[in-house]
Design a protein around this motif. Structure first.
Motif, short mmCIF file in Angstrom:
data_model
loop_
_atom_site.label_atom_id
_atom_site.label_comp_id
_atom_site.label_asym_id
_atom_site.label_seq_id
_atom_site.Cartn_x
_atom_site.Cartn_y
_atom_site.Cartn_z
N GLY A 427 -1.55 7.36 38.45
CA GLY A 427 -2.90 7.03 38.01
C GLY A 427 -3.05 7.12 36.50
O GLY A 427 -2.06 7.14 35.76
N CYS A 428 -4.29 7.20 36.06
CA CYS A 428 -4.60 7.22 34.62
C CYS A 428 -5.62 8.30 34.30
O CYS A 428 -6.48 8.63 35.13
CB CYS A 428 -5.18 5.87 34.19
SG CYS A 428 -4.00 4.52 34.15
N ASP A 429 -5.51 8.82 33.10
CA ASP A 429 -6.52 9.72 32.52
C ASP A 429 -7.06 9.07 31.25
O ASP A 429 -6.28 8.75 30.34
CB ASP A 429 -5.93 11.08 32.17
CG ASP A 429 -5.80 11.99 33.39
OD1 ASP A 429 -6.21 11.56 34.48
OD2 ASP A 429 -5.27 13.10 33.23
N ALA A 430 -8.37 8.88 31.18
CA ALA A 430 -9.01 8.35 29.97
C ALA A 430 -9.81 9.48 29.34
O ALA A 430 -10.53 10.21 30.03
CB ALA A 430 -9.90 7.17 30.31
N PHE A 431 -9.71 9.63 28.00
CA PHE A 431 -10.41 10.68 27.28
C PHE A 431 -11.34 10.04 26.25
O PHE A 431 -10.88 9.40 25.31
CB PHE A 431 -9.41 11.61 26.58
CG PHE A 431 -8.54 12.40 27.50
CD1 PHE A 431 -8.90 13.68 27.91
CD2 PHE A 431 -7.36 11.87 27.99
CE1 PHE A 431 -8.11 14.41 28.77
CE2 PHE A 431 -6.55 12.59 28.85
CZ PHE A 431 -6.92 13.86 29.25
N LEU A 432 -12.63 10.24 26.44
CA LEU A 432 -13.64 9.74 25.51
C LEU A 432 -14.22 10.92 24.74
O LEU A 432 -14.76 11.85 25.34
CB LEU A 432 -14.75 9.00 26.27
CG LEU A 432 -15.99 8.61 25.46
CD1 LEU A 432 -15.63 7.61 24.37
CD2 LEU A 432 -17.06 8.02 26.38
N GLN A 433 -14.10 10.88 23.42
CA GLN A 433 -14.66 11.94 22.57
C GLN A 433 -15.84 11.40 21.78
O GLN A 433 -15.75 10.35 21.17
CB GLN A 433 -13.59 12.47 21.61
CG GLN A 433 -14.09 13.57 20.69
CD GLN A 433 -12.98 14.14 19.83
OE1 GLN A 433 -12.11 14.84 20.30
NE2 GLN A 433 -13.03 13.84 18.54
N ILE A 434 -16.95 12.13 21.80
CA ILE A 434 -18.20 11.71 21.16
C ILE A 434 -18.65 12.80 20.20
O ILE A 434 -18.58 14.00 20.52
CB ILE A 434 -19.30 11.48 22.22
CG1 ILE A 434 -18.90 10.35 23.15
CG2 ILE A 434 -20.65 11.18 21.56
CD1 ILE A 434 -19.75 10.30 24.41
N SER A 435 -19.11 12.41 19.02
CA SER A 435 -19.67 13.37 18.09
C SER A 435 -20.97 13.91 18.66
O SER A 435 -21.90 13.16 18.93
CB SER A 435 -19.91 12.72 16.73
OG SER A 435 -20.56 13.61 15.85
N ARG A 436 -21.04 15.22 18.84
CA ARG A 436 -22.18 15.85 19.52
C ARG A 436 -23.40 15.99 18.62
O ARG A 436 -24.54 16.01 19.08
CB ARG A 436 -21.76 17.22 20.04
CG ARG A 436 -22.85 18.01 20.73
CD ARG A 436 -22.27 19.23 21.43
NE ARG A 436 -23.33 20.10 21.90
CZ ARG A 436 -23.71 21.21 21.28
NH1 ARG A 436 -23.12 21.58 20.17
NH2 ARG A 436 -24.68 21.96 21.78
N LEU A 437 -23.19 16.06 17.29
CA LEU A 437 -24.28 16.35 16.37
C LEU A 437 -24.92 15.09 15.80
O LEU A 437 -26.00 15.17 15.22
CB LEU A 437 -23.78 17.25 15.23
CG LEU A 437 -23.12 18.57 15.67
CD1 LEU A 437 -22.64 19.34 14.45
CD2 LEU A 437 -24.10 19.40 16.49
N GLY A 438 -24.26 13.96 15.91
CA GLY A 438 -24.83 12.73 15.38
C GLY A 438 -24.87 12.68 13.86
O GLY A 438 -25.64 11.91 13.29
#
Length: 453
Positions: A427-438
Motif C-alpha cells: 500500500g501507500c502512506d501519504a503525509f500532508l504537513q500544514i502550517s498550524r499558525l498561518g
C-alpha cells in the motif's frame, strides 16, 4: 523599433542576439497567418509592445500570509477595503507579467502550440485589462473593479487543462524537466492570484452584507469564523469526514453498487483547528482519498476490504495528516513520475482524458459528478465564476494525471508539504504537513528564479 516590439514567444534577449537579417525574418514569421490550412495548424501570435510588460516585470510580487489576510479583514472598514482593492489592482498585473515573461522564454515552436498559445492570450488579455484599472478611490470604483476580477476568474477556468495538454504536446522542443518547472511556476502563480482576487471579492461581499457594521470587529460575520475565504477554525476531522464521504460516493458510482467501499478510520488529535482556506485542503485530501479508495477497490475486490487509516497529529508549528491504505502500492513504471506533469508512460491516455475536461478550478467539487443544474453554486471556493459543472461530462473514474502534483503545489503554497511512500505489493502512506499558525508567507516564484529558467 526592434527593441520596442517582439513576436510573442520569442525571448527578447534571443531576438536581439540575432543578425539584422534574421531579426527581420523573425518578425515576418511572427505575423498572423491569413489562412491556416486546418484548425490544428499553429497560428503565429501577433506583434505586441514589450516595453509595457518590461515595466511590470521589473516589479517584485509582494507575498502575503494567511495571518496578514486575516488581520486585514477582521475589522473591515471602507478605507481597508479600498486599500485591499489597490493592493490587488497592482499585484495581479505584476504576477501575470512575470508569467508572461516565463512563457516568452519558451522556444517559439512551443509557444505556437494551440494550448500554450490559448493560455498566453488569456494572460495577456487579463494583463492589459488589469493594468488599465485606475486607482480605486470610492466604493463605486471598487464594485467596478470586482466585476473585472470576476470576469478574469471565469475566463481563466480553462487554464489548467490547456496548460497540462500543452506541456504534454511540446516535449519535442522542451525537455520534461523544463516542462515540469514551467508548469509548477505557472500553477503556483495562478493559485496566488486566485487567492488574493477571491479574498478581495469575499471581503467586498462581507462589507455589503446587512449584518456588517463598518469597522466593528464584533460584527465581522455571524459566527466570526470566516474572514473572506479564510476559515479561522478549520477542523481537520470535519474536512476529512466530508472528503471521505464524497470520495466514497464517487467510487461507488464509478464501480457500481456491488463493490464494497473501504471504511475510513480516523484517529489522533481530532479537535485541532487552524486557519486555512478550506477549498485548498479539501482538494488535497479529496485527491488522496480518491486514489486510495480506488486502489483498494481495484486491489481487493472482496466483500470486506481493509480500511484506510487516517492519523491527525498536532505539533507546535504544524498539523500532519497521514493517509494509509492497503491498495497494493504504486506501479514501478509510474512511481518515478508520480509528481511530474509532463513525464510518464501514459502520456497519450492523459491527453485524451484532459480533452474531456474543458474547465478546471481545482476544488473539491471537481471530484464529483456535475449536477443537473449548472447554475448551482458550491460552498467552498466556487462563488466566483466556477460552477459545480466545471468538469462537465467527466466520468467519476476519469484519471487526468495531474491530481497529485497539483495537490503538492497547493500544500507547498502555504509553506506545507506533501510526501508519498509506496510499499510495493502492500500500500501507500501519504503525509500532508500544514502550517498550524498561518504565519508563513505564500510561496511565490521570484524574479531571480524566473530569470534562471
Amino acid at each position: 523599433m526592434l527593441q520596442t516590439f517582439q513576436p510573442r514567444g520569442l525571448a527578447l534577449d534571443t531576438l536581439l542576439r540575432l543578425p539584422a537579417a534574421l531579426r527581420v525574418r523573425a518578425f515576418a514569421t511572427a505575423a498572423p497567418s491569413p489562412s491556416p490550412t486546418s484548425a490544428q495548424s499553429p497560428i503565429p501570435p501577433p506583434w505586441r509592445p514589450s516595453t509595457v510588460l518590461d515595466e511590470w516585470v521589473g516589479r517584485e510580487a509582494r507575498p502575503i500570509s494567511l495571518r496578514q489576510l486575516t488581520f486585514f479583514g477582521r475589522s473591515l472598514t471602507e478605507s481597508r477595503l479600498l486599500g485591499s482593492a489597490n493592493y490587488v489592482r497592482l499585484e495581479l498585473p505584476t504576477r501575470i507579467a512575470h508569467r508572461l515573461r516565463n512563457m516568452q522564454t519558451l522556444p517559439y515552436s512551443a509557444l505556437t502550440n494551440q494550448h500554450i498559445s490559448h493560455v498566453y492570450e488569456l494572460y495577456y488579455t487579463a494583463f492589459e485589462r488589469l493594468r488599465k484599472v485606475p486607482e480605486v478611490r470610492t466604493m463605486n470604483d471598487n464594485d467596478k473593479f470586482c466585476d473585472v476580477l470576476k470576469m478574469c476568474l471565469k475566463e481563466h477556468l480553462s487554464v489548467i487543462p490547456r496548460l497540462a495538454m500543452g506541456i504534454l504536446e511540446i516535449q519535442d522542443s522542451v525537455s520534461g524537466d523544463e516542462c515540469d518547472r514551467f508548469m509548477t511556476t505557472l500553477l503556483r502563480s495562478r493559485i496566488s492570484r486566485r487567492v488574493i482576487a477571491e479574498q478581495h471579492l469575499a471581503l467586498t461581499e462581507t462589507f455589503h452584507s446587512p449584518w456588517h457594521f463598518d469597522g466593528k470587529k464584533s460584527h465581522m460575520s455571524p459566527d466570526d469564523e470566516f474572514v473572506g475565504e479564510i476559515f479561522l477554525k478549520c477542523n481537520a476531522k470535519e474536512i476529512i469526514e466530508q472528503c471521505a464521504k464524497t470520495a466514497s460516493e464517487l467510487t461507488a458510482k464509478a464501480y457500481g453498487p456491488d463493490v464494497a467501499i473501504p471504511k475510513i478510520v480516523l484517529q489522533g488529535h481530532l479537535d485541532t483547528t487552524f486557519p486555512y482556506i478550506p477549498s485548498h485542503l479539501e482538494y488535497i485530501i479529496g485527491e488522496l482519498f480518491r486514489n486510495s479508495i480506488q486502489a483498494v477497490v481495484e486491489q481487493e475486490g472482496s466483500a470486506k476490504p481493509p480500511p484506510i487509516e487516517v492519523l491527525v497529529c498536532e505539533a507546535a508549528q504544524h498539523v500532519i495528516i497521514r493517509v494509509s491504505d492497503q491498495g497494493g502500492g504504486i506501479d514501478r513504471d509510474i512511481l518515478p513520475y508520480l509528481w511530474s506533469f509532463a513525464k510518464g508512460p501514459r502520456r497519450k491516455k492523459r491527453l485524451q482524458n484532459l480533452g474531456q475536461v474543458p474547465q478546471l478550478a481545482a476544488t473539491m467539487q471537481e471530484l464529483q459528478l456535475p449536477p443537473s443544474d449548472p447554475d448551482v453554486v458550491g460552498a467552498t471556493g466556487e462563488k466566483f465564476g466556477s460552477p459545480l459543472a466545471t468538469l462537465s461530462s467527466r466520468p467519476p473514474d476519469l484519471r487526468i494525471g495531474i491530481g497529485l502534483p497539483m495537490s503538492r503545489i497547493y500544500a507547498e503554497y502555504w509553506a506545507g508539504s506533501l510526501e508519498l511512500h509506496s510499499l510495493e505489493g502492500y500500500g501507500c502512506d501519504a503525509f500532508l504537513q500544514i502550517s498550524r499558525l498561518g504565519n508563513r508567507n505564500e510561496v511565490l516564484s521570484t524574479r531571480a528564479t524566473m530569470d534562471a529558467v
